[in-house]
Scaffold this motif. Sequence first.
Motif, PDB file in Angstrom:
ATOM      1  N   TYR A 294      -6.277   8.108   7.473  1.00 12.60           N
ATOM      2  CA  TYR A 294      -5.253   8.676   6.822  1.00 12.60           C
ATOM      3  C   TYR A 294      -4.909   9.965   7.055  1.00 12.60           C
ATOM      4  O   TYR A 294      -5.414  10.833   7.133  1.00 12.60           O
TER       5      TYR A 294
ATOM      6  N   PHE B 211       1.282   7.781   9.011  1.00 17.40           N
ATOM      7  CA  PHE B 211       0.395   7.167   7.850  1.00 17.40           C
ATOM      8  C   PHE B 211      -0.843   7.043   8.038  1.00 17.40           C
ATOM      9  O   PHE B 211      -1.788   7.384   7.301  1.00 17.40           O
ATOM     10  N   THR B 212      -1.360   6.247   8.841  1.00 17.63           N
ATOM     11  CA  THR B 212      -2.780   5.770   9.327  1.00 17.63           C
ATOM     12  C   THR B 212      -2.964   5.376  10.855  1.00 17.63           C
ATOM     13  O   THR B 212      -2.108   5.257  11.509  1.00 17.63           O
TER      14      THR B 212
ATOM     15  N   GLU C  35       1.072  10.746   1.039  1.00 12.07           N
ATOM     16  CA  GLU C  35       0.892   9.517   1.965  1.00 12.07           C
ATOM     17  C   GLU C  35       0.820   9.821   3.342  1.00 12.07           C
ATOM     18  O   GLU C  35       0.547   8.666   4.023  1.00 12.07           O
ATOM     19  N   ASN C  36       1.530  10.802   3.943  1.00 18.75           N
ATOM     20  CA  ASN C  36       1.593  10.763   5.408  1.00 18.75           C
ATOM     21  C   ASN C  36       1.775  12.173   5.729  1.00 18.75           C
ATOM     22  O   ASN C  36       1.654  13.293   4.874  1.00 18.75           O
TER      23      ASN C  36
ATOM     24  N   GLU D  48       0.905  -1.161  -0.084  1.00 18.12           N
ATOM     25  CA  GLU D  48      -0.102   0.187   0.011  1.00 18.12           C
ATOM     26  C   GLU D  48       0.659   1.176   0.082  1.00 18.12           C
ATOM     27  O   GLU D  48       0.546   2.422  -0.782  1.00 18.12           O
ATOM     28  N   PHE D  49       1.992   1.032   0.839  1.00 15.77           N
ATOM     29  CA  PHE D  49       2.757   2.447   0.916  1.00 15.77           C
ATOM     30  C   PHE D  49       4.183   2.108   0.275  1.00 15.77           C
ATOM     31  O   PHE D  49       4.700   0.904   0.209  1.00 15.77           O
TER      32      PHE D  49
ATOM     33  N   SER E  30       9.355   1.362   9.704  1.00 16.95           N
ATOM     34  CA  SER E  30       8.317   1.801   8.979  1.00 16.95           C
ATOM     35  C   SER E  30       7.316   0.451   9.365  1.00 16.95           C
ATOM     36  O   SER E  30       7.447  -0.623   8.671  1.00 16.95           O
TER      37      SER E  30
END
Length: 323
Positions: free
Chosen positions: A197, A318-319, A241-242, A96-97, A290
């Motif tokens: 997110y 990130f989430t 993304e973050n 996903e990332f 990560s």
Amino acid sequence: MRHPFRIALFAVAFAAAALGIARPAAAAQTAPEFDGIEAWQNSKPLTMKQLRGKVVLIDFWTYSCINCLRTLPHVTRWYDQYKDKGLVVIGVHSPEFPFEKQEANVREAIARYHITYPVAQDNDLATWDAWDNKYWPAEYLVDQRGNVVAHHYGEGNYAEMENAIRTLLGLPRLADGKAEMDKDAPDFAQLGSPEMYFGSDRSENNASPEGARTGTRDFTAPSRLDLNRFALVGRWEIGRENASLVGASGEIRLHFKAKKVHMVASANDPVTLEVLVDGKPQAPVTVQKSMLYTLFDGDGYKDHVLTIKVPKANFHAFTFTFG
């Protein structure tokens, strides 16, 4: 980079993955081949054609997905129990990332979760697309003739999948009392918070009045934080993304309803987060790699406010995910 339609589709997919969707294949379909695999772990390269005559379980997963991580113990047990009876399990790691594309990170996750079956790194999602897959996790069961005979999206239904495996292997079905139950899954009827997110591409829950668009600025939290909203405090850079802390220190505040709170995060150097729930200190959490971290593990599906105090810059969020 995924185009906007796919991003929206994946956001819907996570909600479906939490609930679990399972059904037999509507009609015999030849299993697609593996396509565009960057690297193979625990195995030399394999093809579906090579695996004819075997029962094959394909598990689409990615190592920062909490739904996938809750499924992995069941998949690894099936492999350990049935590999000598003709079952082959292939994990297709579809990231996903961006950090989930790094081979060292994937190898480390494979070791962390005690995965000994082959894992194919599907970094460009070519195999995901070949199988027309849309969810993490997703399992596809392939018979000895190479046909997809059943599939399952999301968590749960482990007894049904195990019995389908046993049937193809010529083993008797497990009685209801002996079939594996999903003891560790959340109670989704009580779980009151969705995945959230931090990046601008999929930000729907950021309540900071400064907004969720890309860029660097000083953030504040509203005086009242509604349920299923989070806020940043301090100077942060929002990427696609973050969110990355660029100030000397910062905070994240979250209003949620769940038993557990997880965060996908990383840091350039180790950073120890101070975590408070409803003002009460929790065990500190040190972040660098990560990956997914557990911030809170409570005793019921209750309404709480969580505060994360970040003491230095170069922390990346990130989430949030929940259980």
